[in-house]
Write a protein that holds these residues in place. Structure first.
Motif, PDB file in Angstrom:
ATOM      1  N   GLU A  78      -1.255 -11.127  -1.409  1.00 49.80           N
ATOM      2  CA  GLU A  78      -2.066  -9.919  -1.329  1.00 49.80           C
ATOM      3  C   GLU A  78      -2.703  -9.597  -2.676  1.00 49.80           C
ATOM      4  OE1 GLU A  78       0.901 -10.289   0.013  1.00 49.80           O
ATOM      5  OE2 GLU A  78       0.873  -9.515   2.054  1.00 49.80           O
ATOM      6  N   ILE A  79      -1.941  -9.785  -3.748  1.00 48.84           N
ATOM      7  CA  ILE A  79      -2.481  -9.556  -5.090  1.00 48.84           C
ATOM      8  C   ILE A  79      -3.633 -10.522  -5.357  1.00 48.84           C
ATOM      9  CG2 ILE A  79      -1.993  -9.754  -7.565  1.00 48.84           C
ATOM     10  CD1 ILE A  79       0.895  -8.775  -6.870  1.00 48.84           C
ATOM     11  N   LEU A  80      -3.428 -11.805  -5.082  1.00 48.31           N
ATOM     12  CA  LEU A  80      -4.477 -12.796  -5.312  1.00 48.31           C
ATOM     13  C   LEU A  80      -5.704 -12.482  -4.463  1.00 48.31           C
ATOM     14  CD1 LEU A  80      -2.306 -16.043  -5.457  1.00 48.31           C
ATOM     15  CD2 LEU A  80      -3.368 -14.842  -7.380  1.00 48.31           C
ATOM     16  N   GLY A  81      -5.493 -12.080  -3.222  1.00 48.00           N
ATOM     17  CA  GLY A  81      -6.614 -11.725  -2.347  1.00 48.00           C
ATOM     18  C   GLY A  81      -7.401 -10.541  -2.883  1.00 48.00           C
ATOM     19  N   THR A  82      -6.702  -9.561  -3.400  1.00 44.96           N
ATOM     20  CA  THR A  82      -7.367  -8.380  -3.955  1.00 44.96           C
ATOM     21  C   THR A  82      -8.173  -8.740  -5.203  1.00 44.96           C
ATOM     22  OG1 THR A  82      -5.610  -6.958  -3.110  1.00 44.96           O
ATOM     23  CG2 THR A  82      -6.988  -6.047  -4.842  1.00 44.96           C
ATOM     24  N   LEU A  83      -7.651  -9.651  -6.010  1.00 43.49           N
ATOM     25  CA  LEU A  83      -8.337 -10.031  -7.246  1.00 43.49           C
ATOM     26  C   LEU A  83      -9.514 -10.966  -7.021  1.00 43.49           C
ATOM     27  CD1 LEU A  83      -5.271 -10.473  -9.639  1.00 43.49           C
ATOM     28  CD2 LEU A  83      -6.870  -8.539  -9.501  1.00 43.49           C
ATOM     29  N   MET A  84      -9.714 -11.429  -5.798  1.00 46.20           N
ATOM     30  CA  MET A  84     -10.847 -12.323  -5.520  1.00 46.20           C
ATOM     31  C   MET A  84     -12.191 -11.616  -5.636  1.00 46.20           C
ATOM     32  SD  MET A  84      -9.654 -14.862  -2.562  1.00 46.20           S
ATOM     33  CE  MET A  84      -8.371 -16.048  -2.854  1.00 46.20           C
ATOM     34  N   ASP A  85     -12.174 -10.293  -5.627  1.00 42.51           N
ATOM     35  CA  ASP A  85     -13.418  -9.548  -5.790  1.00 42.51           C
ATOM     36  C   ASP A  85     -13.742  -9.282  -7.255  1.00 42.51           C
ATOM     37  OD1 ASP A  85     -13.933  -9.419  -3.049  1.00 42.51           O
ATOM     38  OD2 ASP A  85     -12.705  -7.624  -2.813  1.00 42.51           O
ATOM     39  N   GLY A  86     -12.882  -9.745  -8.168  1.00 42.67           N
ATOM     40  CA  GLY A  86     -13.100  -9.545  -9.597  1.00 42.67           C
ATOM     41  C   GLY A  86     -11.930  -8.836 -10.238  1.00 42.67           C
ATOM     42  N   GLY A  87     -12.039  -8.622 -11.534  1.00 44.50           N
ATOM     43  CA  GLY A  87     -10.976  -7.977 -12.282  1.00 44.50           C
ATOM     44  C   GLY A  87     -10.699  -6.571 -11.783  1.00 44.50           C
ATOM     45  N   VAL A  88      -9.428  -6.208 -11.782  1.00 47.13           N
ATOM     46  CA  VAL A  88      -9.007  -4.899 -11.281  1.00 47.13           C
ATOM     47  C   VAL A  88      -7.990  -4.310 -12.254  1.00 47.13           C
ATOM     48  CG1 VAL A  88      -7.894  -3.680  -9.369  1.00 47.13           C
ATOM     49  CG2 VAL A  88      -9.346  -5.650  -8.893  1.00 47.13           C
ATOM     50  N   ARG A  89      -8.133  -3.043 -12.537  1.00 46.42           N
ATOM     51  CA  ARG A  89      -7.166  -2.348 -13.380  1.00 46.42           C
ATOM     52  C   ARG A  89      -5.872  -2.133 -12.605  1.00 46.42           C
ATOM     53  NH1 ARG A  89     -10.648   2.013 -16.914  1.00 46.42           N
ATOM     54  NH2 ARG A  89     -11.959   0.445 -17.900  1.00 46.42           N
ATOM     55  N   PHE A  90      -4.788  -1.996 -13.358  1.00 48.27           N
ATOM     56  CA  PHE A  90      -3.467  -1.886 -12.754  1.00 48.27           C
ATOM     57  C   PHE A  90      -3.394  -0.765 -11.721  1.00 48.27           C
ATOM     58  CE2 PHE A  90       0.865  -0.367 -12.424  1.00 48.27           C
ATOM     59  CZ  PHE A  90       1.582  -1.535 -12.250  1.00 48.27           C
ATOM     60  N   GLY A  91      -3.866   0.416 -12.068  1.00 49.46           N
ATOM     61  CA  GLY A  91      -3.787   1.557 -11.153  1.00 49.46           C
ATOM     62  C   GLY A  91      -4.566   1.320  -9.872  1.00 49.46           C
ATOM     63  N   ALA A  92      -5.753   0.754  -9.989  1.00 44.32           N
ATOM     64  CA  ALA A  92      -6.564   0.469  -8.801  1.00 44.32           C
ATOM     65  C   ALA A  92      -5.905  -0.604  -7.946  1.00 44.32           C
ATOM     66  CB  ALA A  92      -7.969   0.035  -9.221  1.00 44.32           C
ATOM     67  N   LEU A  93      -5.285  -1.567  -8.598  1.00 45.41           N
ATOM     68  CA  LEU A  93      -4.580  -2.624  -7.875  1.00 45.41           C
ATOM     69  C   LEU A  93      -3.410  -2.031  -7.102  1.00 45.41           C
ATOM     70  CD1 LEU A  93      -4.531  -5.676  -7.371  1.00 45.41           C
ATOM     71  CD2 LEU A  93      -3.165  -5.917  -9.440  1.00 45.41           C
ATOM     72  N   ARG A  94      -2.684  -1.134  -7.743  1.00 45.61           N
ATOM     73  CA  ARG A  94      -1.542  -0.496  -7.071  1.00 45.61           C
ATOM     74  C   ARG A  94      -2.016   0.323  -5.871  1.00 45.61           C
ATOM     75  NH1 ARG A  94       2.717   3.923  -9.216  1.00 45.61           N
ATOM     76  NH2 ARG A  94       4.060   3.833  -7.399  1.00 45.61           N
ATOM     77  N   ARG A  95      -3.108   1.061  -6.028  1.00 41.90           N
ATOM     78  CA  ARG A  95      -3.630   1.848  -4.907  1.00 41.90           C
ATOM     79  C   ARG A  95      -4.096   0.944  -3.766  1.00 41.90           C
ATOM     80  NH1 ARG A  95      -5.446   4.735  -9.271  1.00 41.90           N
ATOM     81  NH2 ARG A  95      -7.510   3.758  -9.251  1.00 41.90           N
ATOM     82  N   ALA A  96      -4.716  -0.185  -4.108  1.00 41.18           N
ATOM     83  CA  ALA A  96      -5.209  -1.111  -3.081  1.00 41.18           C
ATOM     84  C   ALA A  96      -4.075  -1.762  -2.308  1.00 41.18           C
ATOM     85  CB  ALA A  96      -6.089  -2.183  -3.723  1.00 41.18           C
ATOM     86  N   LEU A  97      -2.918  -1.860  -2.932  1.00 38.47           N
ATOM     87  CA  LEU A  97      -1.774  -2.542  -2.313  1.00 38.47           C
ATOM     88  C   LEU A  97      -0.692  -1.572  -1.840  1.00 38.47           C
ATOM     89  CD1 LEU A  97      -1.489  -5.484  -4.840  1.00 38.47           C
ATOM     90  CD2 LEU A  97      -2.408  -5.568  -2.522  1.00 38.47           C
ATOM     91  N   ALA A  98      -1.034  -0.289  -1.711  1.00 41.94           N
ATOM     92  CA  ALA A  98      -0.042   0.684  -1.245  1.00 41.94           C
ATOM     93  C   ALA A  98       0.593   0.165   0.036  1.00 41.94           C
ATOM     94  CB  ALA A  98      -0.708   2.035  -1.015  1.00 41.94           C
TER      95      ALA A  98
END
Length: 136
Positions: free
Chosen positions: A41-61
């Protein structure tokens, strides 16, 4: 779909073949690098480009901060994710895929094709990140 595997036995019967221990070890290392409740899920989320930690955490709630940190450290250790500290106040950290992780894209596409053909049919995942979102 064609089978792109190479036959280590040179087209002979493989009933009595013993798997090469070195190949099995490499395969286990690759699977370990991707194993984890949140890594794909993390790798999939990062496929759209760099993501800050907080935004990554919100995207993976509902991932916890501790679990996200642990999974990101493992991915960074395995060379799949890079961590960039931004010179801002408060301190900001951005994560992005490495070239090594981008090299997995063909494998992810094959897994997606396999899932569409053979995998279980699932209803839409509520609030989750879908791995196929950045794979085209």
């Amino acid at each position: 779909m064609e089978n792109n595997t190479t036959d280590p036995c040179g087209n002979r019967e493989c009933e009595g073949c013993i798997a090469d221990p070195a190949l099995l070890s490499e395969f286990k290392q690759a699977i370990h690098a991707l194993s984890g409740k949140w890594k794909l899920e993390i790798l999939g989320t990062l496929m759209d480009g760099g993501v800050r930690f907080g935004a990554l955490r919100r995207a993976l709630a509902p991932i916890t901060q501790h679990m996200l940190t642990a999974q990101l450290r493992e991915l960074e250790h395995d060379g799949l994710v890079s961590r960039k500290v931004l010179a801002e106040k408060p301190l900001q950290v951005e994560y992005e895929l490495t070239d090594s992780a981008w090299g997995l894209l063909p494998a992810f596409r094959e897994l997606l094709a396999w899932s569409k053909t053979f995998g279980p049919r699932r209803t839409a995942v509520a609030g989750g990140t879908q791995l196929g979102a950045g794979i085209s």
